[in-house]
Design an enzyme around this catalytic site. Structure first.
Site, PDB file in Angstrom:
ATOM      1  N   TYR A 169       2.183  37.858  62.608  1.00 46.70           N
ATOM      2  CA  TYR A 169       1.596  39.151  62.960  1.00 46.70           C
ATOM      3  C   TYR A 169       0.074  39.086  62.857  1.00 46.70           C
ATOM      4  O   TYR A 169      -0.644  39.575  63.738  1.00 46.70           O
ATOM      5  CB  TYR A 169       2.156  40.229  62.032  1.00 46.70           C
ATOM      6  CG  TYR A 169       1.879  41.641  62.477  1.00 46.70           C
ATOM      7  CD1 TYR A 169       2.651  42.235  63.475  1.00 46.70           C
ATOM      8  CD2 TYR A 169       0.868  42.398  61.881  1.00 46.70           C
ATOM      9  CE1 TYR A 169       2.414  43.540  63.875  1.00 46.70           C
ATOM     10  CE2 TYR A 169       0.622  43.706  62.283  1.00 46.70           C
ATOM     11  CZ  TYR A 169       1.406  44.266  63.276  1.00 46.70           C
ATOM     12  OH  TYR A 169       1.159  45.571  63.673  1.00 46.70           O
ATOM     13  N   SER A 211       9.818  54.038  69.289  1.00 47.87           N
ATOM     14  CA  SER A 211       9.682  54.472  67.894  1.00 47.87           C
ATOM     15  C   SER A 211       8.236  54.341  67.459  1.00 47.87           C
ATOM     16  O   SER A 211       7.383  53.807  68.179  1.00 47.87           O
ATOM     17  CB  SER A 211      10.583  53.637  66.970  1.00 47.87           C
ATOM     18  OG  SER A 211      10.137  52.290  66.922  1.00 47.87           O
ATOM     19  N   ILE A 248       4.379  54.507  66.429  1.00 50.85           N
ATOM     20  CA  ILE A 248       3.149  54.998  67.056  1.00 50.85           C
ATOM     21  C   ILE A 248       3.356  55.234  68.543  1.00 50.85           C
ATOM     22  O   ILE A 248       2.877  56.229  69.102  1.00 50.85           O
ATOM     23  CB  ILE A 248       2.012  53.987  66.812  1.00 50.85           C
ATOM     24  CG1 ILE A 248       1.686  53.907  65.319  1.00 50.85           C
ATOM     25  CG2 ILE A 248       0.768  54.363  67.607  1.00 50.85           C
ATOM     26  CD1 ILE A 248       0.801  52.725  64.954  1.00 50.85           C
ATOM     27  N   GLY A 249       4.076  54.325  69.213  1.00 52.40           N
ATOM     28  CA  GLY A 249       4.303  54.488  70.644  1.00 52.40           C
ATOM     29  C   GLY A 249       5.056  55.761  70.963  1.00 52.40           C
ATOM     30  O   GLY A 249       4.686  56.508  71.878  1.00 52.40           O
TER      31      GLY A 249
END
Length: 350
Positions: free
Chosen positions: A155, A16, A18-19
């Site tokens: 993160y 899903s 950006i990848g």
């Protein structure tokens, strides 16, 4: 570097966001794409879409927080295609919540996926790059590698670490000029990662506006693959935030908390949950997630709040300066009066 139609590209986090967008964009060039993510079902869908766009695709379900699995992924890619030309590290998981409210295992898993997953990938692919004498490693970092905000401690920890790790790799690979390490730093991007995030805030969350389209980040990935650059920042507004964070840190610290509370935390209650940090099951495996449709209202709120807080900061500083000047003036008057009294006393004594 071989021609685009003969290139072999590995993309982690390909299920899903950006990848997935990067995998589809590379496939449209006719390249061979090796797809890695935890969800086997989602990878099968992406592989089918890649082949429909003219590329070859191999799906390899992989948890990048498992170093042995990443080593196996690199070997599987090399066995399937004969080599690896480009590796895109796009795998990441996310959480929202105060550091003290974020469970230790969640914090650890986010760092292991978002930082160590890219470290493991570099260790796995660099021998293949060295054997070929060329290769491009593209690490998807974030402007959270340069700044911070409340509720995203794991993160931010991972992305700050990734930026430093990429710097070290570039320095150590100077002996092999054919190998490039590129770091992409987007701001908030319209992907499902926010819907997938663990959440311990008690409220539903959304990306901090203005939100960048994933297509812009994918374009930066393709640009890095074709013409490697040290760093590519995506999102001009977020670049301004990084500038304020660096040069006016006190103002940034005053603004960022209220802005996040108003613009990233929604008024809808949400029970605490781990999102997809441990379990990849999710109904949403798209490239984008539709957040930009509501940006105009939230951007106006953010700007109003930022301008108000900046004005308050300026006014507070002005008042403090006046108080300081007044105190200095009063102290000077007292000192003058004291000296005059002492002079009179000395004259009387004579």
């Amino acid at each position: 570097m071989s021609g685009p139609a003969r290139q072999v590209v590995v993309v982690t986090g390909a299920s899903s966001g950006i990848g997935r967008g990067a995998a589809l964009a590379f496939a449209a060039r006719g390249v061979s794409v090796v797809l890695a993510a935890r969800s086997e079902q989602a990878l099968a869908e992406v592989a089918r879409e890649c082949e429909e766009r003219g590329g070859r695709a191999l799906a390899v379900p992989t948890d990048v927080s498992d170093e042995a699995a990443v080593q196996a992924l690199a070997q599987r890619a090399a066995d399937w295609s004969g080599r690896i030309d480009i590796w895109v590290n796009a795998a990441a998981v996310w959480s929202y919540g105060r550091f003290e409210d974020t469970p230790g295992p969640v914090f650890r898993q986010i760092v292991e996926t978002t930082l160590l997953g890219q470290v493991y990938a570099a260790r796995a692919v660099l021998p293949h790059f060295r054997a070929e004498g060329h290769g491009v490693l593209i690490n998807i970092s974030s402007l959270y590698g340069r700044l911070s905000s409340p509720y995203v401690a794991p993160y931010v920890t991972a992305k700050w670490g990734l930026l430093g790790f990429s710097e070290v790799l570039r320095q150590e690979l100077r002996d092999t000029p054919g190998i490039a390490v590129c770091t992409i730093l987007p701001g908030a991007v319209d992907t499902p990662i926010y819907r997938h995030a663990a959440n311990y805030t008690g409220r539903q969350i959304r990306p901090l506006p203005p939100v960048t389209s994933p297509e812009r980040v994918v374009a930066a990935v393709l640009r890095a693959a074709d013409h490697p650059q040290r760093q590519i920042v995506v999102g001009q507004t977020h670049r301004i935030g990084a500038w304020v964070h660096r040069f006016i840190p006190a103002l940034y610290d005053r603004l960022i908390g209220p802005v996040v509370d108003v613009c990233a935390l929604r008024s809808v209650p949400a029970p605490p949950h781990d999102g997809t940090v441990f379990d990849p099951a999710s109904p949403t495996h798209t490239v984008d997630d539709g957040w930009r449709r509501h940006d105009h209202r939230l951007v106006a709120k953010a700007l109003t709040l930022a301008v108000g807080a900046a004005a308050l900061t300026t006014a507070t500083r002005a008042v403090n300066r006046r108080r300081g000047q007044s105190a200095t003036s009063s102290a000077a008057s007292v000192a003058t009066h004291t000296r005059a009294v002492r002079r009179k006393g000395n004259a009387a004594n004579r």
